[in-house]
Design a protein around this motif. Sequence first.
Motif, PDB file in Angstrom:
ATOM      1  N   PRO A 110       0.829  -1.211   0.000  1.00 19.63           N
ATOM      2  CA  PRO A 110       0.000   0.000   0.000  1.00 19.63           C
ATOM      3  C   PRO A 110       0.866   1.265   0.000  1.00 19.63           C
ATOM      4  O   PRO A 110       1.841   1.363   0.752  1.00 19.63           O
ATOM      5  N   GLY A 111       0.540   2.204  -0.888  1.00 21.71           N
ATOM      6  CA  GLY A 111       1.269   3.465  -0.968  1.00 21.71           C
ATOM      7  C   GLY A 111       2.470   3.429  -1.891  1.00 21.71           C
ATOM      8  O   GLY A 111       3.163   4.441  -2.033  1.00 21.71           O
ATOM      9  N   GLN A 112       2.744   2.282  -2.514  1.00 24.30           N
ATOM     10  CA  GLN A 112       3.906   2.163  -3.396  1.00 24.30           C
ATOM     11  C   GLN A 112       3.482   2.155  -4.873  1.00 24.30           C
ATOM     12  O   GLN A 112       2.340   1.826  -5.198  1.00 24.30           O
ATOM     13  N   ILE A 113       4.441   2.523  -5.747  1.00 24.21           N
ATOM     14  CA  ILE A 113       4.208   2.507  -7.198  1.00 24.21           C
ATOM     15  C   ILE A 113       5.417   1.873  -7.885  1.00 24.21           C
ATOM     16  O   ILE A 113       6.516   1.840  -7.329  1.00 24.21           O
ATOM     17  N   TYR A 114       5.178   1.373  -9.082  1.00 22.57           N
ATOM     18  CA  TYR A 114       6.281   0.777  -9.824  1.00 22.57           C
ATOM     19  C   TYR A 114       7.175   1.850 -10.443  1.00 22.57           C
ATOM     20  O   TYR A 114       6.736   2.959 -10.769  1.00 22.57           O
ATOM     21  N   ASN A 115       8.425   1.495 -10.612  1.00 18.49           N
ATOM     22  CA  ASN A 115       9.410   2.377 -11.243  1.00 18.49           C
ATOM     23  C   ASN A 115       9.135   2.432 -12.754  1.00 18.49           C
ATOM     24  O   ASN A 115       9.520   1.537 -13.503  1.00 18.49           O
ATOM     25  N   SER A 116       8.475   3.479 -13.196  1.00 19.00           N
ATOM     26  CA  SER A 116       8.171   3.632 -14.626  1.00 19.00           C
ATOM     27  C   SER A 116       9.102   4.635 -15.301  1.00 19.00           C
ATOM     28  O   SER A 116       9.411   4.511 -16.486  1.00 19.00           O
ATOM     29  N   ASN A 117       9.565   5.631 -14.560  1.00 19.38           N
ATOM     30  CA  ASN A 117      10.443   6.650 -15.146  1.00 19.38           C
ATOM     31  C   ASN A 117      11.808   6.080 -15.524  1.00 19.38           C
ATOM     32  O   ASN A 117      12.402   6.483 -16.530  1.00 19.38           O
ATOM     33  N   GLY A 118      12.313   5.154 -14.713  1.00 21.44           N
ATOM     34  CA  GLY A 118      13.629   4.575 -14.993  1.00 21.44           C
ATOM     35  C   GLY A 118      13.700   3.917 -16.364  1.00 21.44           C
ATOM     36  O   GLY A 118      14.531   4.288 -17.200  1.00 21.44           O
ATOM     37  N   PRO A 119      12.829   2.932 -16.637  1.00 23.57           N
ATOM     38  CA  PRO A 119      12.847   2.304 -17.961  1.00 23.57           C
ATOM     39  C   PRO A 119      12.581   3.296 -19.093  1.00 23.57           C
ATOM     40  O   PRO A 119      13.158   3.185 -20.176  1.00 23.57           O
TER      41      PRO A 119
END
Length: 206
Positions: free
Chosen positions: A193-202
């Motif tokens: 809860p409260g977390q998101i995937y790393n999308s900016n890195g890729p």
Amino acid sequence: MEEFVTVGRAKELLQSLHIPRKTEQLPLIKAIGKLIAAPVLAPMQVPSFDNSGMDGYAFAWEDTGESRKLAQMVQAGSNPDFTLEKGTAVRIFTGAPVPKGADTVVQQEWVTVVGEVIFFEVEKLNQGRNVRKAGSQCKKGELILPAETPITPGTIGLLASLGISEVEVFASPKVSIILTGDEIVELGESLRPGQIYNSNGPALQS
């Protein structure tokens, strides 16, 4: 508490840094999109020999008359080792070396062939017509491409025509991407809860 650096200030700081630019020697095909690191001088003259710009007939302009006796044939890739005789012409093809004694080429569309004799209208021609002189494109030692020139398909074709197989270019910079945020989770891991995937890195790496 330290203040955040603005984007404008960050650019100023980066531009004030003196970072030596590394260079590398690459084959032409692998150099596409890079910048030439040093001026490129022609290692040879182009064309390297007088050659025909048309399919036609080569003859000596100083010969008078509107007819010539056909002597020999000169094809592209050949090396004519004869001198054209007075009053004669040779069948010649685009890119073929112009033999000694000839200095003008009349294109085949303007010629009438009767047996072993050709006829044409001299008024349509001028001395040196359809002959690409040696060194007319560039001379040996001439500046071909200045430093900082981008490598494009056209640039590669030009360098290849000079027999250049490799070129010195500026090496691509190495960039590190630093991602911050306690909420960021790498792909493949489970989200809490409260977390998101790393999308900016890729996205930035692609």
